[in-house]
Design a protein around this motif. Structure first.
Motif, PDB file in Angstrom:
ATOM      1  N   ILE A 167      -7.124   6.414   3.892  1.00 30.12           N
ATOM      2  CA  ILE A 167      -7.577   5.830   5.507  1.00 30.12           C
ATOM      3  C   ILE A 167      -7.814   4.349   5.304  1.00 30.12           C
ATOM      4  O   ILE A 167      -7.046   3.601   6.123  1.00 30.12           O
ATOM      5  N   LEU A 168      -8.448   3.567   4.401  1.00 29.74           N
ATOM      6  CA  LEU A 168      -8.617   2.482   4.337  1.00 29.74           C
ATOM      7  C   LEU A 168      -7.402   1.643   3.980  1.00 29.74           C
ATOM      8  O   LEU A 168      -6.924   0.570   4.715  1.00 29.74           O
ATOM      9  N   ALA A 169      -6.561   2.368   3.440  1.00 25.05           N
ATOM     10  CA  ALA A 169      -5.183   1.799   3.005  1.00 25.05           C
ATOM     11  C   ALA A 169      -4.290   1.773   4.279  1.00 25.05           C
ATOM     12  O   ALA A 169      -3.673   0.618   4.317  1.00 25.05           O
ATOM     13  N   MET A 170      -4.269   2.633   5.284  1.00 23.53           N
ATOM     14  CA  MET A 170      -3.452   2.845   6.173  1.00 23.53           C
ATOM     15  C   MET A 170      -4.139   1.614   7.347  1.00 23.53           C
ATOM     16  O   MET A 170      -3.332   0.999   7.864  1.00 23.53           O
ATOM     17  N   LYS A 171      -5.500   1.321   7.411  1.00 23.42           N
ATOM     18  CA  LYS A 171      -6.065   0.550   7.959  1.00 23.42           C
ATOM     19  C   LYS A 171      -5.567  -0.884   7.774  1.00 23.42           C
ATOM     20  O   LYS A 171      -5.227  -1.725   8.463  1.00 23.42           O
ATOM     21  N   ALA A 172      -5.767  -1.177   6.266  1.00 18.70           N
ATOM     22  CA  ALA A 172      -5.078  -2.420   5.874  1.00 18.70           C
ATOM     23  C   ALA A 172      -3.736  -2.778   6.115  1.00 18.70           C
ATOM     24  O   ALA A 172      -3.221  -3.945   6.329  1.00 18.70           O
ATOM     25  N   LEU A 173      -2.802  -1.674   6.022  1.00 17.79           N
ATOM     26  CA  LEU A 173      -1.519  -1.742   6.403  1.00 17.79           C
ATOM     27  C   LEU A 173      -1.379  -2.141   8.028  1.00 17.79           C
ATOM     28  O   LEU A 173      -0.307  -2.200   8.573  1.00 17.79           O
ATOM     29  N   GLY A 174      -2.345  -1.908   8.813  1.00 19.65           N
ATOM     30  CA  GLY A 174      -2.287  -2.254  10.170  1.00 19.65           C
ATOM     31  C   GLY A 174      -1.878  -1.183  11.208  1.00 19.65           C
ATOM     32  O   GLY A 174      -1.289  -1.401  12.079  1.00 19.65           O
ATOM     33  N   ALA A 175      -2.067   0.336  10.779  1.00 20.10           N
ATOM     34  CA  ALA A 175      -1.763   1.254  11.316  1.00 20.10           C
ATOM     35  C   ALA A 175      -2.790   1.266  12.520  1.00 20.10           C
ATOM     36  O   ALA A 175      -3.834   1.081  12.574  1.00 20.10           O
ATOM     37  N   SER A 176      -2.285   1.949  13.661  1.00 24.78           N
ATOM     38  CA  SER A 176      -3.148   1.973  14.939  1.00 24.78           C
ATOM     39  C   SER A 176      -4.426   3.009  14.726  1.00 24.78           C
ATOM     40  O   SER A 176      -3.935   3.886  14.039  1.00 24.78           O
ATOM     41  N   ASN A 177      -5.196   2.982  15.348  1.00 19.96           N
ATOM     42  CA  ASN A 177      -6.210   4.089  15.454  1.00 19.96           C
ATOM     43  C   ASN A 177      -5.676   5.414  15.724  1.00 19.96           C
ATOM     44  O   ASN A 177      -5.712   6.498  14.995  1.00 19.96           O
ATOM     45  N   ALA A 178      -4.779   5.563  16.895  1.00 17.02           N
ATOM     46  CA  ALA A 178      -4.308   6.614  17.308  1.00 17.02           C
ATOM     47  C   ALA A 178      -3.588   7.444  16.199  1.00 17.02           C
ATOM     48  O   ALA A 178      -3.496   8.692  16.047  1.00 17.02           O
TER      49      ALA A 178
END
Lengths: 301, 313
Positions: A192-203
């Motif tokens: 999940i942290l990786a997705m955040k780092a990749l700039g994925a939106s919260n939704a």
């Protein structure tokens, strides 16, 4: 785990899909090993078939009165489950009742799931909303058992649709708590942290990466909740707050049969067995699913 | 410990405010004008307006809520639309029956549930274990209004051993006890099933623990090991289930009272909902929810006494 993902995303995606399919198959295999769950699945299948093919399975019009054939016992000619005090065929009423109980169950559980999943995801993911949402959930938990549903019926008025809505609202707090719990358990994982780092939106993170990880407890909850919903809908109809006569609803049938207990006990016994079988079925399938979805139970792993 | 109790007490007050607010708001937004209902079908518009003014229904929502709360604190829950009787009085005359039923059922549930659960655990996979597991599943699935009806059919109608319904005799008389038997079994079965499942799994966990092996190695009798050493530790999660079930039994009395024609709060509530008698619904829901929350608090406190490892601080 998915080291190949960075190298060859297409290949990894196919592998992931195969892995998912394999997971479904193992879950189903494990479920089918559980004898009680299989019995439950068969009962549910029968109810679904009865609900779909009610007009063909019913031998009579479920609400048509025939006073010359009133209170016939079970195994009577042409009425194998007998008739009620108005001469209505009990088998036909049971068949149509299967439809009512299934629809009320599905509607109320789906509405409750929508509410509960949304609230649970929001509470688990957004720290700021957590306090507020969980206090509301705590408040709804302060009403024991069927009381919350009754309070809602007091506002909306009696009737089958209002019963379904009331039961769905009553399902929300439990569902929200379960979903919140599973969100919290995955929220800080590396992927999940990786997705955040990749700039994925919260939704996107919530829907594509967190929600799938909450599916197992949601499926178990929904199955178990079907049992509660069907039982509560029947109880509320029994109390006269749900289905109104002449609707062939199982709980209402028991209430109507009580006055004729001395002369025609089958009027109460038959619909009661129907409710019990269906509720039992959803309970054991829910139990079986919980065991099947729990990887710790698998000794081969 | 004392700090925990004080803090929980404040949480309880907040929760009670929340409950009362929710209950008051639901009745406030429910369709149907109380003034019109009280005035009756023949009243003129000016009569209705007068009643409106008299009841303070033109005041802002929060003022009305405040007035309701101050009434509740003084034991004034308003008047029934239907019977014009004070709600508090109506509830209090019926409450003993509900409480009697709930307590009798929890006794039935605990005795059956704990004993069945423990025997199941000790003789895991025996015929007793298998059949009690099946009974427990059936017990959860049986609609209790149906179970009650069938019990009446067997024990009251066919065998004529027990009365068909009512709960008007004092519980210490033979007649009063007889009246309690069927309703208590009806209501207690579901909880007995849940308690049985909980005590079985909890006991299974405990009897594999090291201290049980030690107790056995010391040469204690098996009976002492199970009923003294294991039981005390196995009961901890069971207590929660019992506490939760007491609350659910309070809700469940609603249906059982209807089956056995018992004059309790539940029956009062059902009648009030059907007649859209809002003050009565408000009062009875408020009472049952308050009791439920209180029982949960007591269970939490008992919990820390039984198991000193648990602390809420």
């Amino acid at each position: 785990m998915e080291t190949g993902a960075a190298v060859n995303t297409g290949h990894a995606a196919a592998g992931l899909r195969r892995k998912k399919e394999k997971m479904y198959i193992t879950t189903i295999k494990r479920l089918l090993k559980n004898k009680l769950a299989v019995v439950g699945l068969v009962i549910i299948a029968i109810q679904v078939l009865m609900a779909i093919f009610a007009p063909w399975l019913a031998t009579h019009d479920p609400i048509k009165q025939n006073l010359s054939a009133a209170e016939l016992p079970v195994f009577s000619d042409g009425h194998w489950l007998g008739t009620d005090n108005y001469g209505r065929d009990i088998w036909s009423r049971i068949v149509y009742g299967a439809r009512i109980s299934l629809v009320v169950g599905i509607v109320s559980v789906s509405l409750g799931l929508i509410g509960g999943v949304v609230l649970g995801l929001l509470a688990g993911y957004y720290r700021k909303l957590d306090g507020l949402i969980m206090r509301i959930v705590d408040l709804l938990f302060a009403f024991p058992g069927i009381l919350l549903a009754m309070l809602i019926i007091a506002i909306l008025g009696t009737g089958l649709i209002n019963v379904a809505i009331a039961i769905s609202i009553w399902s929300i707090p439990t569902c929200a708590r379960i979903v919140r719990g599973s969100v919290l358990s995955v929220k800080n994982r590396e992927y999940i942290l990786a997705m955040k780092a990749l700039g994925a939106s919260n939704a996107r993170i919530i829907i594509k990466h967190i929600l799938p990880n909450c599916l197992a407890p949601i499926i178990v909850f929904a199955t178990m909740r079907m049992a509660t919903a069907i039982l509560s809908a029947a109880s509320l109809s029994y109390l006269g707050l749900g289905a109104q006569p002449p609707t062939p609803e199982w709980g209402a049938m028991i209430a109507a049969g009580q006055a004729f207990m001395w002369t025609s006990p089958h009027m109460t016994v038959v619909p009661g067995i129907a409710i019990m079988l269906v509720v039992f079925a959803f309970n054991v399938v829910g139990d079986g699913l919980r065991d099947a979805l729990d990887p710790n139970m698998d000794i081969n792993q | 410990m004392a700090g925990m109790i004080v803090r929980r007490f404040f949480q309880l007050i907040l929760l009670l405010v929340g409950i009362s607010f929710l209950v008051f708001t639901s009745m406030y937004i429910a369709p149907g004008d109380p003034a019109t209902i009280i005035a009756g079908p023949t009243a003129s518009q000016s009569d209705i307006d007068a009643i409106r003014e008299d009841l303070g229904l033109n005041d802002p929502f929060l003022v009305q809520y405040g007035r309701y709360i101050s009434g509740v604190l003084h034991g004034d829950l308003g008047y029934s639309y239907q019977t014009k009787q004070p709600v508090w009085e109506a509830i209090m005359t019926r409450f003993p029956n509900t409480l009697k039923l709930a307590i009798a059922s929890i006794i039935v549930a605990v005795i059956i549930g704990v004993v069945a659960g423990i025997i199941s655990a000790i003789r895991q996979n025996s015929w007793f274990d298998v059949s009690s597991t099946v009974f427990a599943l059936a017990g959860i699935s049986i609609p209790n209004f149906w179970l009650g009806t069938v019990l009446i059919l067997i024990f009251a109608v066919n065998l004529q051993l027990l009365p068909v319904g009512g709960l008007d005799q004092p519980f210490y008389t033979a007649e009063g006890l007889k009246q309690l038997v069927l309703p208590a079994i009806t209501l207690g079965t579901g909880s007995a099933a849940m308690i049985a499942r909980m005590s079985r799994s909890s006991m299974l966990e405990v009897i594999r623990a090291d201290f049980i092996r030690t107790a056995r190695a010391k040469g204690l009798r098996e009976r002492t090991v199970i009923w003294v050493h294991a039981l005390r530790n196995a009961m901890i999660p069971v207590i929660t289930v019992i506490g939760l079930n007491f609350g659910f039994l309070l809700g469940g009395t609603i249906i059982t009272e209807q089956v056995f024609a018992i004059n309790g709060v539940g029956r009062l509530m059902v009648q009030a909902i059907a007649a859209r008698d809002f003050p009565m619904v408000q009062g009875s829901v408020l009472l049952v929810a308050t009791l439920f929350v209180l029982v949960n608090l007591i269970v939490d406190i008992i919990y820390t006494f039984i198991d000193p490892r648990i602390s809420y601080d």
